[in-house]
Design an enzyme around this catalytic site. Structure first.
Site: not given
Ligand code: DAT
Ligand code: MG
Length: 155
Positions: A118, A121, A132
Site C-alpha cells: 500500500n 506509511h 516515529e
Molecule cells: P496504516 O498503514 O493504514 O496505518 P495499520 O497501521 O493498521 O495501517 O497497518 C500497518 C500496515 O500493516 C498496513 O499499512 C499494511 C499492513 N496490514 C494491516 N492490516 C493488514 C492485514 N489485515 N493483512 C496484511 N497486512 C496488513
Molecule cells: Mg498505522
C-alpha cells in the site's frame, strides 16, 4: 497561535513498492502542492531492528513478520512534513489501509490494489508522529525553515 499550529509534524515513509514503482516524485508532489513543508528527507535501507520498532504495535498480528520483511526488502524514502493539521490531512491524502477500498484521488486509491503493497506509511496521531520522528530521524537531520510562499497559503 499561528506558530504553534504550524509546528505540527508527521512522519511519512514511501515503502519499497512505491520506490520500486517509480512513484517517489508523484507521492512527494501531493504533499508539496497541498502546501505542507518538507523538513526531513532521506533514502534508506531499513534495518530489521528499526522495522520491528516502527511496527511494534502490530507485533502480535499474523502479518507482522511479512510486514517487517517487506519494509526491509528495498530502499524506503523517510520523510517529515510540517503544517497545521498535517497528521490527519496526510492520512486523508494517503487513503484507507486497504487500497482496494481507498477512495480514488488518494495515493493508495490511485496506485494500489493490495493491503500488503500500500505504498506509503503515515503516522496515525500526533503522539505517534512524535514517536516515529524520533525513531527515524536524528534532531540534526530535521531542517526548520519558512517557505516563501507561506503568505499565499494562509491568511
Ligand atoms: P496504516 O498503514 O493504514 O496505518 P495499520 O497501521 O493498521 O495501517 O497497518 C500497518 C500496515 O500493516 C498496513 O499499512 C499494511 C499492513 N496490514 C494491516 N492490516 C493488514 C492485514 N489485515 N493483512 C496484511 N497486512 C496488513
Ligand atoms: Mg498505522
Amino acid at each position: 497561535m499561528l506558530l504553534e499550529t504550524a509546528l505540527e509534524r508527521t512522519f511519512l515513509a514511501i515503502k519499497p513498492d512505491g520506490v520500486q514503482r517509480g512513484l517517489v516524485g508523484e507521492i512527494i508532489r501531493r504533499f508539496e502542492t497541498k502546501g505542507f513543508t518538507l523538513v526531513g528527507l532521506k533514502l534508506i535501507n531499513v534495518s530489521k531492528e528499526l522495522a520491528e520498532q516502527h511496527y511494534d504495535v502490530h507485533r502480535e498480528r499474523p502479518f507482522f513478520a511479512g510486514l517487517v520483511e517487506f519494509i526491509t526488502s528495498g530502499p524506503v524514502v523517510a520523510m517529515v512534513w510540517q503544517g497545521e493539521g498535517v497528521v490527519a490531512s496526510a492520512r486523508k491524502i494517503i487513503g484507507a489501509t486497504n487500497p482496494l477500498t481507498s477512495e480514488p484521488g488518494t495515493i493508495r486509491g490511485d496506485f494500489g490494489i493490495n493491503i500488503g503493497r500500500n505504498l506509503i506509511h503515515g503516522s496515525d496521531a500526533i503522539e505517534t508522529a512524535q514517536r516515529e520522528i524520533k525513531l527515524w530521524f536524528k534532531d540534526e537531520e530535521l531542517v526548520s525553515w519558512t517557505p516563501h510562499l507561506a503568505p499565499w497559503l494562509k491568511e
